[in-house]
Design a protein around this motif. Structure first.
Motif, PDB file in Angstrom:
ATOM      1  N   GLY A  57      50.909 -35.640  76.334  1.00 26.72           N
ATOM      2  CA  GLY A  57      50.235 -34.617  77.127  1.00 26.72           C
ATOM      3  C   GLY A  57      49.304 -35.229  78.159  1.00 26.72           C
ATOM      4  N   THR A  58      48.544 -36.222  77.744  1.00 22.31           N
ATOM      5  CA  THR A  58      47.651 -36.930  78.674  1.00 22.31           C
ATOM      6  C   THR A  58      48.451 -37.653  79.739  1.00 22.31           C
ATOM      7  OG1 THR A  58      46.006 -37.243  76.932  1.00 22.31           O
ATOM      8  CG2 THR A  58      45.841 -38.665  78.859  1.00 22.31           C
ATOM      9  N   ALA A  59      49.552 -38.287  79.333  1.00 20.27           N
ATOM     10  CA  ALA A  59      50.391 -39.006  80.287  1.00 20.27           C
ATOM     11  C   ALA A  59      50.984 -38.056  81.321  1.00 20.27           C
ATOM     12  CB  ALA A  59      51.506 -39.738  79.548  1.00 20.27           C
ATOM     13  N   ILE A  60      51.403 -36.880  80.878  1.00 14.78           N
ATOM     14  CA  ILE A  60      51.961 -35.887  81.802  1.00 14.78           C
ATOM     15  C   ILE A  60      50.891 -35.424  82.786  1.00 14.78           C
ATOM     16  CG2 ILE A  60      52.800 -33.507  81.939  1.00 14.78           C
ATOM     17  CD1 ILE A  60      54.400 -34.103  79.363  1.00 14.78           C
ATOM     18  N   ALA A  61      49.676 -35.217  82.285  1.00 18.04           N
ATOM     19  CA  ALA A  61      48.578 -34.804  83.158  1.00 18.04           C
ATOM     20  C   ALA A  61      48.282 -35.868  84.215  1.00 18.04           C
ATOM     21  CB  ALA A  61      47.327 -34.527  82.328  1.00 18.04           C
TER      22      ALA A  61
END
Length: 251
Positions: A110-114
């Motif tokens: 999720g952080t990587a996608i953000a």
């Protein structure tokens, strides 16, 4: 000060299209072929803007060498950052299908996608701000290209996030934040480069152009081809000509 605020406002406008697309993609069930077609159109729009607005403008300001160095540098920076984020779960951040990993499947995705969404959006916004330098008006075709292309980007990505089990709060907070950061990036692009020489502006403009072109090839066209298949080329050319037509009318 008014020009500074205008730069931020135009950047926010372009970034807000991501939120519009995300709302459509999350709340409305859209056939994957339609999503891919819109993504192909957005790819063509951005390719046109990179060609006739960013790279051409950079060449006019600084000549071939600064333009080439900037474009190669931008594509290299984007590619290296994208490789790092892809290994952490952001490889398919713009995919509308079932390819995006959930947090359970890959912790930290999720952080990587953000961060990937941020990586995709900042170069576009900075060039909106730099287009106001020198007392000129904002590049209409650049803003239009960013807005038109951001809608399918947000739509496809949010659709994939929903399939991966991400909550509405996560999706809409992410895209709202990216929209605000887009405005800030545009503001900084204007504020920090106000006294820059032509060669520096050429490198920065080409840097953004190279990063955007690498982003199109890495994330947008694969999503478009996945489902639009043999129609991808035609739809992309239609988007290219649409942005080209806007640039001729605006010029």
């Amino acid at each position: 000060m008014s020009e500074l605020l205008a730069a931020g406002g135009w950047g926010l406008l372009g970034g807000s299209a991501l939120l519009v697309g995300a709302m459509i993609g999350f709340l409305v069930r859209i056939p994957s072929r339609a999503v891919a077609s819109v993504m192909a159109f957005g790819s063509g729009v951005l390719i046109s803007a990179v060609s006739f607005e960013l790279i051409a403008e950079a060449h006019e300001k600084g000549g071939f060498l600064p333009t080439a160095l900037g474009a190669l540098g931008g594509s290299l920076i984007y590619t290296l950052a994208n490789i790092v984020l892809a290994r952490r779960g952001a490889r398919h951040r713009k995919r509308s299908g079932d390819l995006q990993p959930s947090e359970t499947e890959q912790a930290g995705s999720g952080t990587a996608i953000a961060l990937g969404a941020l990586l995709d959006g900042v170069p576009e916004s900075m060039v909106i701000g730099t287009s106001l330098l020198g007392g000129g008006s904002v590049s209409v075709v650049t803003v239009a290209a960013v807005f038109i292309s951001n809608v399918p980007e947000g739509l496809s990505s949010a659709s994939g996030m929903k399939r991966a089990g991400r909550s509405p709060r996560y999706v809409f907070t992410l895209w709202s934040g990216i929209a605000v950061i887009s405005g800030v990036a545009s503001l900084l692009g204007y504020g920090l480069l106000g006294g820059a020489s032509g060669n520096v502006l050429a490198v920065i403009t080409a840097l953004a152009g190279g990063a955007i072109l690498a982003m199109i090839a890495d994330t947008m066209i694969p999503e478009a081809f996945d489902d639009a298949h043999l129609w991808t080329g035609l739809i992309t050319v239609a988007g290219f000509l649409t942005a080209f037509g806007i640039s001729r009318v605006g010029g």
